[in-house]
Write an enzyme that holds these catalytic residues in place. Structure first.
Site, PDB file in Angstrom:
ATOM      1  N   TYR A  22      84.065  35.409  47.462  1.00 45.73           N
ATOM      2  CA  TYR A  22      84.432  35.764  46.097  1.00 45.73           C
ATOM      3  C   TYR A  22      84.661  34.580  45.170  1.00 45.73           C
ATOM      4  O   TYR A  22      84.929  34.779  43.989  1.00 45.73           O
ATOM      5  CB  TYR A  22      85.683  36.649  46.124  1.00 45.73           C
ATOM      6  CG  TYR A  22      85.499  37.876  46.981  1.00 45.73           C
ATOM      7  CD1 TYR A  22      84.586  38.860  46.619  1.00 45.73           C
ATOM      8  CD2 TYR A  22      86.216  38.052  48.157  1.00 45.73           C
ATOM      9  CE1 TYR A  22      84.400  39.984  47.406  1.00 45.73           C
ATOM     10  CE2 TYR A  22      86.040  39.169  48.954  1.00 45.73           C
ATOM     11  CZ  TYR A  22      85.124  40.132  48.570  1.00 45.73           C
ATOM     12  OH  TYR A  22      84.931  41.237  49.352  1.00 45.73           O
ATOM     13  N   ASN A  74      83.466  46.800  38.420  1.00 43.78           N
ATOM     14  CA  ASN A  74      83.386  46.303  39.788  1.00 43.78           C
ATOM     15  C   ASN A  74      84.305  47.219  40.583  1.00 43.78           C
ATOM     16  O   ASN A  74      85.517  47.006  40.612  1.00 43.78           O
ATOM     17  CB  ASN A  74      83.834  44.850  39.900  1.00 43.78           C
ATOM     18  CG  ASN A  74      83.711  44.312  41.312  1.00 43.78           C
ATOM     19  OD1 ASN A  74      83.599  45.075  42.259  1.00 43.78           O
ATOM     20  ND2 ASN A  74      83.744  42.998  41.450  1.00 43.78           N
ATOM     21  N   HIS A  80      82.040  52.201  47.913  1.00 42.28           N
ATOM     22  CA  HIS A  80      81.521  52.860  49.098  1.00 42.28           C
ATOM     23  C   HIS A  80      82.235  54.166  49.420  1.00 42.28           C
ATOM     24  O   HIS A  80      81.875  54.834  50.390  1.00 42.28           O
ATOM     25  CB  HIS A  80      81.652  51.923  50.311  1.00 42.28           C
ATOM     26  CG  HIS A  80      81.510  50.485  49.955  1.00 42.28           C
ATOM     27  ND1 HIS A  80      80.313  49.932  49.548  1.00 42.28           N
ATOM     28  CD2 HIS A  80      82.423  49.484  49.883  1.00 42.28           C
ATOM     29  CE1 HIS A  80      80.502  48.645  49.274  1.00 42.28           C
ATOM     30  NE2 HIS A  80      81.770  48.356  49.464  1.00 42.28           N
ATOM     31  N   ASP A  87      82.063  60.554  39.466  1.00 45.29           N
ATOM     32  CA  ASP A  87      82.097  61.757  38.638  1.00 45.29           C
ATOM     33  C   ASP A  87      82.755  61.499  37.291  1.00 45.29           C
ATOM     34  O   ASP A  87      82.338  62.053  36.270  1.00 45.29           O
ATOM     35  CB  ASP A  87      82.818  62.890  39.373  1.00 45.29           C
ATOM     36  CG  ASP A  87      82.002  63.465  40.519  1.00 45.29           C
ATOM     37  OD1 ASP A  87      80.791  63.153  40.626  1.00 45.29           O
ATOM     38  OD2 ASP A  87      82.587  64.237  41.315  1.00 45.29           O
ATOM     39  N   HIS A 100      79.181  43.175  41.378  1.00 43.29           N
ATOM     40  CA  HIS A 100      79.838  42.737  42.609  1.00 43.29           C
ATOM     41  C   HIS A 100      79.725  41.227  42.691  1.00 43.29           C
ATOM     42  O   HIS A 100      78.650  40.667  42.461  1.00 43.29           O
ATOM     43  CB  HIS A 100      79.192  43.370  43.843  1.00 43.29           C
ATOM     44  CG  HIS A 100      79.287  44.853  43.836  1.00 43.29           C
ATOM     45  ND1 HIS A 100      80.455  45.514  44.146  1.00 43.29           N
ATOM     46  CD2 HIS A 100      78.377  45.804  43.516  1.00 43.29           C
ATOM     47  CE1 HIS A 100      80.253  46.809  44.028  1.00 43.29           C
ATOM     48  NE2 HIS A 100      78.999  47.011  43.642  1.00 43.29           N
ATOM     49  N   LEU A 101      80.817  40.570  43.004  1.00 42.45           N
ATOM     50  CA  LEU A 101      80.811  39.114  43.144  1.00 42.45           C
ATOM     51  C   LEU A 101      79.925  38.673  44.302  1.00 42.45           C
ATOM     52  O   LEU A 101      79.154  37.723  44.183  1.00 42.45           O
ATOM     53  CB  LEU A 101      82.237  38.605  43.350  1.00 42.45           C
ATOM     54  CG  LEU A 101      83.154  38.763  42.136  1.00 42.45           C
ATOM     55  CD1 LEU A 101      84.606  38.742  42.557  1.00 42.45           C
ATOM     56  CD2 LEU A 101      82.865  37.691  41.124  1.00 42.45           C
ATOM     57  N   SER A 102      80.052  39.348  45.426  1.00 40.65           N
ATOM     58  CA  SER A 102      79.228  39.017  46.591  1.00 40.65           C
ATOM     59  C   SER A 102      78.015  39.947  46.622  1.00 40.65           C
ATOM     60  O   SER A 102      78.004  40.995  45.970  1.00 40.65           O
ATOM     61  CB  SER A 102      80.042  39.166  47.881  1.00 40.65           C
ATOM     62  OG  SER A 102      80.362  40.527  48.122  1.00 40.65           O
ATOM     63  N   ARG A 111      79.125  48.353  53.610  1.00 41.19           N
ATOM     64  CA  ARG A 111      79.199  47.906  52.216  1.00 41.19           C
ATOM     65  C   ARG A 111      77.891  48.120  51.459  1.00 41.19           C
ATOM     66  O   ARG A 111      77.829  47.919  50.253  1.00 41.19           O
ATOM     67  CB  ARG A 111      79.575  46.430  52.154  1.00 41.19           C
ATOM     68  CG  ARG A 111      80.975  46.142  52.636  1.00 41.19           C
ATOM     69  CD  ARG A 111      81.368  44.706  52.356  1.00 41.19           C
ATOM     70  NE  ARG A 111      82.539  44.329  53.095  1.00 41.19           N
ATOM     71  CZ  ARG A 111      83.798  44.580  52.716  1.00 41.19           C
ATOM     72  NH1 ARG A 111      84.034  45.209  51.594  1.00 41.19           N
ATOM     73  NH2 ARG A 111      84.809  44.186  53.468  1.00 41.19           N
TER      74      ARG A 111
END
Length: 149
Positions: A22, A74, A80, A87, A100-102, A111
Site C-alpha cells: 500500500y 476504494n 469482495h 446496490d 485499489h492501491l495494490s 481478492r
C-alpha cells in the site's frame, strides 16, 4: 459537492499498514493532494473513510442530495464481500470509478472477485496513490462532459 471519495476498511492505516502493498503515504497525504487538484479545476471534493459498511452506504445515499456528480471508491475488503455497497451505488445512479492501491489480480485468489468492477466506469488497480489521481482525472473529464451537454 462535485466529487465524493469513499475509502473502506483499514485505509485509515495507510502509511504504516503493509507498505509493500500500500505504500508509505497516509490517507491524509493522498486526500490533501486530491483536494488541491479538484479545487484547481473549480470542483468541490469531499472524502470519507470508514470501517463501517453501513456508514459508507449512508454517504452514498446522501450523495444525490449533496449534488455529487461522481464517486471514487476504494471499497478495500468490501470489494469482495459487499453486495449492499454495490446496490447502494446502483440505487443512486451516480457514475463512479473503483480504485485499489495494490493490484488485486496479483494477490490472493479471494481478492480477485469484485462486486463493483462490472458496474464501474473504470477500475484502477495497482498504481498506488497515483491511482486516485487517475480516478480524479476521470471524474473531472466526466463532469466537464456533463457541463457541455
Amino acid at each position: 459537492m462535485d466529487v465524493l471519495l469513499l475509502n473502506g476498511p483499514n485505509l485509515n492505516l495507510l502509511g504504516s499498514r503493509e507498505p509493500d502493498y500500500y505504500g508509505t503515504q497516509t490517507l491524509d497525504d493522498i486526500t490533501s493532494n486530491l483536494t488541491k487538484i479538484a479545487n484547481n479545476v473549480g470542483l468541490t471534493f469531499e472524502h470519507h473513510q470508514d470501517n463501517s459498511e453501513a456508514k459508507l452506504i449512508k454517504y452514498i445515499h446522501n450523495a444525490v442530495d449533496n449534488g455529487v456528480q461522481y464517486i471514487i471508491i476504494n471499497p478495500a475488503a468490501f470489494t469482495h464481500t459487499s453486495i449492499a455497497l454495490r446496490d447502494a451505488i446502483l440505487a443512486v445512479g451516480i457514475e463512479f470509478s473503483e480504485v485499489h492501491l495494490s493490484n488485486i489480480y496479483k494477490r490472493e485468489n479471494f481478492r480477485k472477485q469484485s462486486y463493483f468492477s462490472d458496474i464501474a466506469q473504470g477500475i484502477i488497480s495497482g498504481f498506488g496513490p497515483q491511482g486516485y489521481e487517475f480516478a480524479l482525472q476521470a471524474a473531472i473529464q466526466h463532469i466537464q462532459q456533463l457541463e457541455r451537454l
